[in-house]
Design a protein around this motif. Structure first.
Motif, PDB file in Angstrom:
ATOM      1  N   ALA A   1      92.070  11.898 -24.796  1.00 24.45           N
ATOM      2  CA  ALA A   1      91.410  11.824 -23.546  1.00 24.45           C
ATOM      3  C   ALA A   1      92.154  10.655 -22.691  1.00 24.45           C
ATOM      4  CB  ALA A   1      90.029  11.120 -23.837  1.00 24.45           C
ATOM      5  N   GLU A   2      91.953  10.943 -21.251  1.00 25.84           N
ATOM      6  CA  GLU A   2      92.520   9.883 -20.355  1.00 25.84           C
ATOM      7  C   GLU A   2      91.729   8.599 -20.655  1.00 25.84           C
ATOM      8  OE1 GLU A   2      92.553  11.159 -16.642  1.00 25.84           O
ATOM      9  OE2 GLU A   2      94.006  12.921 -16.946  1.00 25.84           O
ATOM     10  N   PRO A   3      92.416   7.460 -20.203  1.00 25.37           N
ATOM     11  CA  PRO A   3      91.510   6.348 -20.209  1.00 25.37           C
ATOM     12  C   PRO A   3      90.304   6.246 -19.280  1.00 25.37           C
ATOM     13  CG  PRO A   3      93.947   5.717 -20.090  1.00 25.37           C
ATOM     14  CD  PRO A   3      93.764   7.140 -19.926  1.00 25.37           C
ATOM     15  N   LEU A   4      89.340   5.089 -19.822  1.00 26.12           N
ATOM     16  CA  LEU A   4      88.298   5.280 -18.866  1.00 26.12           C
ATOM     17  C   LEU A   4      88.495   5.200 -17.420  1.00 26.12           C
ATOM     18  CD1 LEU A   4      86.138   2.828 -21.322  1.00 26.12           C
ATOM     19  CD2 LEU A   4      85.920   5.281 -20.974  1.00 26.12           C
ATOM     20  N   THR A   5      87.653   5.515 -16.551  1.00 25.62           N
ATOM     21  CA  THR A   5      87.962   5.241 -15.251  1.00 25.62           C
ATOM     22  C   THR A   5      87.116   4.057 -14.948  1.00 25.62           C
ATOM     23  OG1 THR A   5      86.035   6.422 -14.357  1.00 25.62           O
ATOM     24  CG2 THR A   5      88.117   7.617 -14.673  1.00 25.62           C
ATOM     25  N   LEU A   6      87.632   3.413 -13.693  1.00 25.53           N
ATOM     26  CA  LEU A   6      86.650   2.068 -13.271  1.00 25.53           C
ATOM     27  C   LEU A   6      85.344   2.363 -13.057  1.00 25.53           C
ATOM     28  CD1 LEU A   6      86.724  -1.047 -12.509  1.00 25.53           C
ATOM     29  CD2 LEU A   6      87.635  -0.271 -10.087  1.00 25.53           C
ATOM     30  N   ARG A   7      85.164   3.421 -12.594  1.00 25.09           N
ATOM     31  CA  ARG A   7      83.857   4.187 -12.100  1.00 25.09           C
ATOM     32  C   ARG A   7      82.992   4.120 -13.340  1.00 25.09           C
ATOM     33  NH1 ARG A   7      83.218   8.443  -7.562  1.00 25.09           N
ATOM     34  NH2 ARG A   7      81.057   7.832  -7.719  1.00 25.09           N
ATOM     35  N   GLN A   8      83.401   4.734 -14.217  1.00 26.23           N
ATOM     36  CA  GLN A   8      82.726   4.768 -15.704  1.00 26.23           C
ATOM     37  C   GLN A   8      82.541   3.369 -16.158  1.00 26.23           C
ATOM     38  OE1 GLN A   8      85.733   7.231 -17.964  1.00 26.23           O
ATOM     39  NE2 GLN A   8      84.306   8.815 -17.928  1.00 26.23           N
ATOM     40  N   ALA A   9      83.306   2.598 -15.985  1.00 28.12           N
ATOM     41  CA  ALA A   9      83.373   1.180 -16.620  1.00 28.12           C
ATOM     42  C   ALA A   9      82.184   0.430 -15.828  1.00 28.12           C
ATOM     43  CB  ALA A   9      84.555   0.483 -16.547  1.00 28.12           C
ATOM     44  N   LEU A  10      81.773   0.600 -14.847  1.00 26.80           N
ATOM     45  CA  LEU A  10      80.994  -0.210 -13.830  1.00 26.80           C
ATOM     46  C   LEU A  10      79.723  -0.482 -14.476  1.00 26.80           C
ATOM     47  CD1 LEU A  10      81.513   0.741 -10.143  1.00 26.80           C
ATOM     48  CD2 LEU A  10      82.558  -1.139 -11.424  1.00 26.80           C
TER      49      LEU A  10
END
Length: 221
Positions: free
Chosen positions: A84-93
């Motif tokens: 999988a790709e790394p987490l997105t900043l939006r997911q991390a919020l």
């Protein structure tokens, strides 16, 4: 496509082979990683890595002295069950440490308004993925910025520089062929009057390259 910083999960056979190759001190950690179904992260290839193998790794939470143990692994490509790709900043919020809350929401909002997509790696990413305590008062926010064209590159760099005054922003700019440069080094080079070279990381090594040639590799606006 699996690239540096991608997340990778091993098959049962892959975990078994990894444990056999690990030191006795690391075997319990690998067993827990398998049990919890936590991912590994793709790291830069070592010079002697066969074509059918990948270099992966994991990082443990910092100890009482702030030191973080990293466990490198070399696994067969066939032992990787999914990526999988790394987490997105939006997911991390949704998992923001409280100390970053206000400035980070402002930064994320500006990125969204400007069409800048960022991905996350490092301590905060490990904390989200494993629910263990990685983030400390000294932690950086490690980001991956993959611009598509020169105007997007310029907008993203300006946002990173602007918000770094209130947030510990770190990380890399990833150019189309996978070459990566620390965003802070890119920003410093952009302010220079000359045509500076920057330290570039690839999947297998490091070297110096003119920033102008990297920007020229981006798509036309």
């Amino acid at each position: 496509m699996i690239t540096r910083h991608s997340l990778a999960w091993l098959s049962a056979e892959g975990w078994q082979r990894a444990a056999l190759a690990a030191t006795a001190d690391n075997q319990a950690t690998l067993a827990r990683w398998q049990q919890e179904d936590w991912p590994l992260v793709l790291r830069r290839r070592e010079a002697d890595t066969p074509p059918d193998e990948l270099c992966l790794g994991l990082a443990l939470p910092p100890d009482g002295n702030g030191d973080k143990v990293r466990i490198p692994l070399q696994v067969q490509l066939a032992d990787v069950q999914r990526v999988a790709e790394p987490l997105t900043l939006r997911q991390a919020l949704a998992h923001m440490p409280s100390g970053w809350s206000g400035p980070l929401r402002a930064f994320a909002g500006d990125c969204l308004h400007s069409g800048i997509a960022l991905k996350l790696y490092g301590s905060w990413a490990w904390q989200i993925l494993t629910k263990q305590s990685y983030v400390t008062a000294n932690s950086d926010i490690d980001l991956l910025f993959t611009p598509r064209n020169a105007p997007e590159f310029a907008r993203g760099m300006a946002l990173l520089a602007q918000h770094a005054a209130r947030l510990p922003l770190d990380g890399e700019v990833i150019f189309p062929d996978g070459r990566a440069v620390a965003w802070k080094e890119c920003w410093q080079a952009m302010q220079a009057d000359s045509q500076p070279r920057v330290l570039v990381k690839t999947e297998s090594g490091v070297g110096l390259t003119a920033l102008a040639s990297l920007v020229a590799s981006l798509e036309p606006a």
